[in-house]
Design a protein around this motif. Structure first.
Motif, PDB file in Angstrom:
ATOM      1  N   MET A  85      36.599  39.776  45.487  1.00 15.04           N
ATOM      2  CA  MET A  85      36.343  39.456  46.299  1.00 15.04           C
ATOM      3  C   MET A  85      38.072  40.057  47.435  1.00 15.04           C
ATOM      4  SD  MET A  85      36.025  37.259  48.602  1.00 15.04           S
ATOM      5  CE  MET A  85      34.996  35.686  47.715  1.00 15.04           C
ATOM      6  N   ILE A  86      37.938  40.332  48.907  1.00 13.39           N
ATOM      7  CA  ILE A  86      38.788  41.261  49.012  1.00 13.39           C
ATOM      8  C   ILE A  86      39.020  40.687  50.857  1.00 13.39           C
ATOM      9  CG2 ILE A  86      39.613  43.011  50.617  1.00 13.39           C
ATOM     10  CD1 ILE A  86      38.316  44.850  48.953  1.00 13.39           C
ATOM     11  N   ALA A  87      40.335  39.866  50.878  1.00 11.78           N
ATOM     12  CA  ALA A  87      40.450  39.245  52.348  1.00 11.78           C
ATOM     13  C   ALA A  87      41.576  39.974  53.025  1.00 11.78           C
ATOM     14  CB  ALA A  87      41.625  37.629  51.556  1.00 11.78           C
ATOM     15  N   PHE A  88      40.749  39.701  53.732  1.00 16.09           N
ATOM     16  CA  PHE A  88      42.299  39.912  54.731  1.00 16.09           C
ATOM     17  C   PHE A  88      42.662  39.273  56.334  1.00 16.09           C
ATOM     18  CE2 PHE A  88      38.565  43.324  54.683  1.00 16.09           C
ATOM     19  CZ  PHE A  88      39.145  44.604  54.763  1.00 16.09           C
ATOM     20  N   LYS A  89      43.627  39.979  56.581  1.00 17.50           N
ATOM     21  CA  LYS A  89      45.006  39.189  57.257  1.00 17.50           C
ATOM     22  C   LYS A  89      44.460  39.317  58.605  1.00 17.50           C
ATOM     23  CE  LYS A  89      49.213  36.545  58.191  1.00 17.50           C
ATOM     24  NZ  LYS A  89      50.668  36.481  58.154  1.00 17.50           N
ATOM     25  N   THR A  90      44.382  38.220  59.446  1.00 14.55           N
ATOM     26  CA  THR A  90      43.817  38.218  60.463  1.00 14.55           C
ATOM     27  C   THR A  90      44.822  37.661  61.566  1.00 14.55           C
ATOM     28  OG1 THR A  90      41.898  36.706  60.866  1.00 14.55           O
ATOM     29  CG2 THR A  90      41.278  39.094  59.726  1.00 14.55           C
ATOM     30  N   SER A  91      44.110  37.266  63.111  1.00 22.17           N
ATOM     31  CA  SER A  91      44.859  37.233  64.241  1.00 22.17           C
ATOM     32  C   SER A  91      44.332  35.756  64.407  1.00 22.17           C
ATOM     33  CB  SER A  91      45.060  37.722  65.459  1.00 22.17           C
ATOM     34  OG  SER A  91      43.562  37.842  65.984  1.00 22.17           O
ATOM     35  N   TYR A  92      43.474  35.294  63.919  1.00 21.19           N
ATOM     36  CA  TYR A  92      42.522  33.619  63.861  1.00 21.19           C
ATOM     37  C   TYR A  92      41.833  33.164  62.480  1.00 21.19           C
ATOM     38  CZ  TYR A  92      38.293  37.266  62.413  1.00 21.19           C
ATOM     39  OH  TYR A  92      38.159  38.109  61.665  1.00 21.19           O
ATOM     40  N   GLY A  93      43.170  33.857  61.598  1.00 16.87           N
ATOM     41  CA  GLY A  93      42.637  33.191  59.617  1.00 16.87           C
ATOM     42  C   GLY A  93      42.628  34.018  59.014  1.00 16.87           C
ATOM     43  N   VAL A  94      41.173  34.314  58.192  1.00 20.06           N
ATOM     44  CA  VAL A  94      41.551  35.258  57.663  1.00 20.06           C
ATOM     45  C   VAL A  94      39.657  35.570  57.627  1.00 20.06           C
ATOM     46  CG1 VAL A  94      41.074  33.652  55.448  1.00 20.06           C
ATOM     47  CG2 VAL A  94      41.426  35.265  54.940  1.00 20.06           C
ATOM     48  N   LEU A  95      39.954  37.115  56.747  1.00 20.13           N
ATOM     49  CA  LEU A  95      37.801  37.442  56.924  1.00 20.13           C
ATOM     50  C   LEU A  95      37.954  38.347  54.783  1.00 20.13           C
ATOM     51  CD1 LEU A  95      35.637  38.701  58.087  1.00 20.13           C
ATOM     52  CD2 LEU A  95      36.964  40.997  58.227  1.00 20.13           C
ATOM     53  N   GLN A  96      37.272  37.817  54.283  1.00 22.27           N
ATOM     54  CA  GLN A  96      36.352  37.389  53.584  1.00 22.27           C
ATOM     55  C   GLN A  96      35.271  38.427  53.291  1.00 22.27           C
ATOM     56  OE1 GLN A  96      38.233  33.353  50.988  1.00 22.27           O
ATOM     57  NE2 GLN A  96      35.748  33.879  51.183  1.00 22.27           N
ATOM     58  N   GLN A  97      35.490  39.001  51.642  1.00 18.72           N
ATOM     59  CA  GLN A  97      34.238  39.804  52.227  1.00 18.72           C
ATOM     60  C   GLN A  97      34.313  40.066  50.362  1.00 18.72           C
ATOM     61  OE1 GLN A  97      34.444  44.485  53.030  1.00 18.72           O
ATOM     62  NE2 GLN A  97      34.799  44.906  51.162  1.00 18.72           N
ATOM     63  N   SER A  98      33.313  39.713  50.532  1.00 19.38           N
ATOM     64  CA  SER A  98      32.840  39.777  48.573  1.00 19.38           C
ATOM     65  C   SER A  98      32.085  40.638  48.033  1.00 19.38           C
ATOM     66  CB  SER A  98      32.741  37.820  47.419  1.00 19.38           C
ATOM     67  OG  SER A  98      31.697  37.572  49.101  1.00 19.38           O
ATOM     68  N   VAL A  99      31.626  40.794  47.117  1.00 17.74           N
ATOM     69  CA  VAL A  99      30.108  41.284  45.763  1.00 17.74           C
ATOM     70  C   VAL A  99      30.246  41.152  44.862  1.00 17.74           C
ATOM     71  CG1 VAL A  99      30.434  43.714  44.718  1.00 17.74           C
ATOM     72  CG2 VAL A  99      31.460  43.843  46.999  1.00 17.74           C
ATOM     73  N   PHE A 100      28.872  40.328  44.916  1.00 12.03           N
ATOM     74  CA  PHE A 100      28.538  39.575  43.305  1.00 12.03           C
ATOM     75  C   PHE A 100      27.426  40.402  43.374  1.00 12.03           C
ATOM     76  CE2 PHE A 100      27.788  37.885  47.674  1.00 12.03           C
ATOM     77  CZ  PHE A 100      26.381  37.176  47.062  1.00 12.03           C
ATOM     78  N   TYR A 101      27.360  40.100  41.806  1.00 14.11           N
ATOM     79  CA  TYR A 101      26.093  40.718  41.026  1.00 14.11           C
ATOM     80  C   TYR A 101      26.063  39.372  39.771  1.00 14.11           C
ATOM     81  CZ  TYR A 101      28.724  43.495  37.753  1.00 14.11           C
ATOM     82  OH  TYR A 101      29.701  43.292  36.575  1.00 14.11           O
ATOM     83  N   SER A 102      24.607  39.828  39.098  1.00 13.89           N
ATOM     84  CA  SER A 102      24.293  39.189  38.116  1.00 13.89           C
ATOM     85  C   SER A 102      23.600  40.432  36.956  1.00 13.89           C
ATOM     86  CB  SER A 102      23.742  38.458  37.547  1.00 13.89           C
ATOM     87  OG  SER A 102      22.819  37.701  36.829  1.00 13.89           O
ATOM     88  N   PRO A 103      24.987  40.054  35.450  1.00 14.16           N
ATOM     89  CA  PRO A 103      24.798  41.052  35.162  1.00 14.16           C
ATOM     90  C   PRO A 103      23.309  41.017  33.980  1.00 14.16           C
ATOM     91  CG  PRO A 103      26.937  39.963  34.335  1.00 14.16           C
ATOM     92  CD  PRO A 103      26.206  39.388  35.400  1.00 14.16           C
ATOM     93  N   VAL A 104      22.993  39.958  34.303  1.00 17.52           N
ATOM     94  CA  VAL A 104      21.155  39.795  33.646  1.00 17.52           C
ATOM     95  C   VAL A 104      20.204  40.675  34.651  1.00 17.52           C
ATOM     96  CG1 VAL A 104      19.721  38.138  33.187  1.00 17.52           C
ATOM     97  CG2 VAL A 104      21.878  37.906  32.452  1.00 17.52           C
ATOM     98  N   TYR A 105      20.666  40.672  35.421  1.00 17.57           N
ATOM     99  CA  TYR A 105      19.565  40.889  36.820  1.00 17.57           C
ATOM    100  C   TYR A 105      19.761  42.468  37.549  1.00 17.57           C
ATOM    101  CZ  TYR A 105      18.245  36.326  36.358  1.00 17.57           C
ATOM    102  OH  TYR A 105      17.814  35.322  36.167  1.00 17.57           O
TER     103      TYR A 105
END
Length: 194
Positions: free
Chosen positions: A150-170
């Motif tokens: 995850m990467i979380a950005f500090k914003t004027s309205y709260g927080v903006l989250q950007q996540s990358v996810f994957y499954s090693p099986v697939y």
């Protein structure tokens, strides 16, 4: 027998009537004035309440919706349009890059400081305060689970989250989750609303 039943029902009705009359007109206690209910237009400013004044303006409930605010041609150019962007609950949008997925979500009800776990590493991404961290650290046993960073950005309205996810099986090629997420953050920052 019928006469006894009629007499019993009449006595019960009389007792019920006495109780109803007694409840609607209770005997007045000596020395207590009757309560008078009046309506006035006087403000309740001198009365202490739990409501604070002035009432704070509510925040914009949708300050940034990545499915609508990031142009589709940008998503295609970055390789995140393997399938069309998928709006999910709240202000979350999921992107598909084929061998990994990415989501971007904004929160107005949570602050940046409340979001960060103890092991987050803070950094600056193109002039914006951010933090990078694992959601589930890769281990030997998680080859059946999703690896998420995850990467979380500090914003004027709260927080903006950007996540990358994957499954090693697939995923045929192992994804460098932290670096891929950081690269995408640098590429998408011009389109984010802070």
């Amino acid at each position: 027998m019928a006469a006894k039943l009629r007499l019993l029902s009449a006595v019960c009705a009389l007792v019920a009537a006495v109780i109803v009359v007694w409840q609607t007109n209770p005997v007045a206690r000596p020395g207590v004035d009757p309560v008078q209910l009046r309506s006035t237009s006087a403000p309740m400013s001198d009365v202490s309440t739990t409501i604070k004044w002035p009432v704070i303006e509510t925040v914009n409930p949708t300050p940034f919706d990545s499915c609508k605010d990031i142009p589709y041609d940008v998503i295609q150019r970055l390789g995140l349009a393997f399938t069309p962007p998928e709006p999910q609950n709240g202000l979350r949008c999921q992107y598909d890059a084929g061998n990994y997925q990415m989501s971007v979500e904004s929160f107005v009800w949570r602050t940046y400081e409340q979001t960060l776990p103890a092991d987050a590493v803070e950094l600056d991404i193109d002039g914006h305060r951010a933090a990078q961290y694992w959601i589930m650290k890769p281990t030997d046993w998680n080859n059946r689970w999703w690896v998420t960073c995850m990467i979380a950005f500090k914003t004027s309205y709260g927080v903006l989250q950007q996540s990358v996810f994957y499954s090693p099986v697939y995923t045929p090629d192992d994804v460098d989750c932290l670096q891929t997420n950081l690269d995408r953050a640098h590429q998408l920052v011009p389109y984010y609303k802070f």
